[in-house]
Each structure stands twice: as structure tokens, then as C-alpha cells.
Scaffold this motif. Sequence first.
Motif: not given
Ligand SMILES: [Fe+2]
Length: 169
Positions: A46-48, A50-55, A94-96, A127-132
Motif C-alpha cells: 500500500r505504501q508503494a 501511495e508513492e506512485r500516487m504522489h508521483a 527515505w522518508e526523512l 503528508e510527510q509528517l504522517e509518513e515519517v
Molecule cells: Fe513516502
Amino acid sequence: MLISEQLALAMNEQVGRELGASNQYVNIAAYFDSEALPELAGFFYRQADEERMHAMKFVHYVVEAGGKVAIPAVDEPTAEIKSAEEAAKLSLEWELEVTNQINDLMNMAIEEKDHIAQEFLRWFVNEQLEEVSTMDELLSVIRRAGESGLLFVEDFIVRRGDPHEEGEA
Ligand SMILES: [Fe+2]
Ligand SMILES: [Fe+2]
């Protein structure tokens, strides 16, 4: 066009990094999948996505703002994942890193007085707050459980629910 060439270029680079992150997470998910840990695998698949969605968010924005989309070469994922702790540590790093990249994009948008881009980028800042914090939490739980106690982590993921499904896209 609404977007500067410089910012469009930087966003294209970010598209490459988000796609790279997506592949990285597929790699990690497959590792957990092969270790018969379906919840951890599901979490990273699911994380993968999500990253595609970000792209794709960056792609759509660049097009909409009149910039040129040119997807760069994408880095290969880390060849071999050897433990759950390593997977979570890599993910947190990665997330940092991505957080810094998003901040750099935001700084560029501020320097250029591009308010539209700032509004767009604000979503990623939040979003990065949640990701980290998600990866930080996962790393703590994996360390506490230990490699022989990963079934506890599986339970934890089921009980905690997936942060990706808590609301936003
Ligand atoms: Fe991420
Ligand atoms: Fe991302």
C-alpha cells in the motif's frame, strides 16, 4: 505558463524519486511476502501505491501549470533486504530524505513567489509528517518485538489499522 522552468524541472526530479520510493517499497513488500508476513507485506504494498500516487500528483500539477513533463531515470531499489529492522530503518531514512526534498521544493516556490505552487506543495509538507511518524513507529515496534517476534508486529498492524486508510487520498 504558470510554473517556472526551474520549478518544473525540480518537480520532474521529484516524480523520479517518488517512483523510486514506490519501487523501493515494492521490494520491501516482496521481502515480507516471501517471509510469510502478509500484514507487513500489505502495509508496504500500500505504501508503494501511495508513492506512485504522489508521483502522479506532481505529474498532473506540472501539466496543469503549463510545464513540461519529462520523467528522469529512476534509481534501482536497495538490492537485498535482510531483516525487518533494516527494511523499516531504510524506510524511515527515505522518508526523512523526502521531507528535505519537499522542503527544498517549497523553498524554491517561496523564492519565486509562486503562491499556486506553495498551495500545491503544502499537501506534501503535511503528508510527510504522517509518513515519517508512521515509519518511526513501525521501526520502534519492530525493534521491541525483535526478528523472532514479528508475529507481534503483524498483530500490531491489524489492530492499529492502516494510516493510509484514515482519510486523505
Ligand atoms: Fe513516502
Ligand atoms: Fe511520497
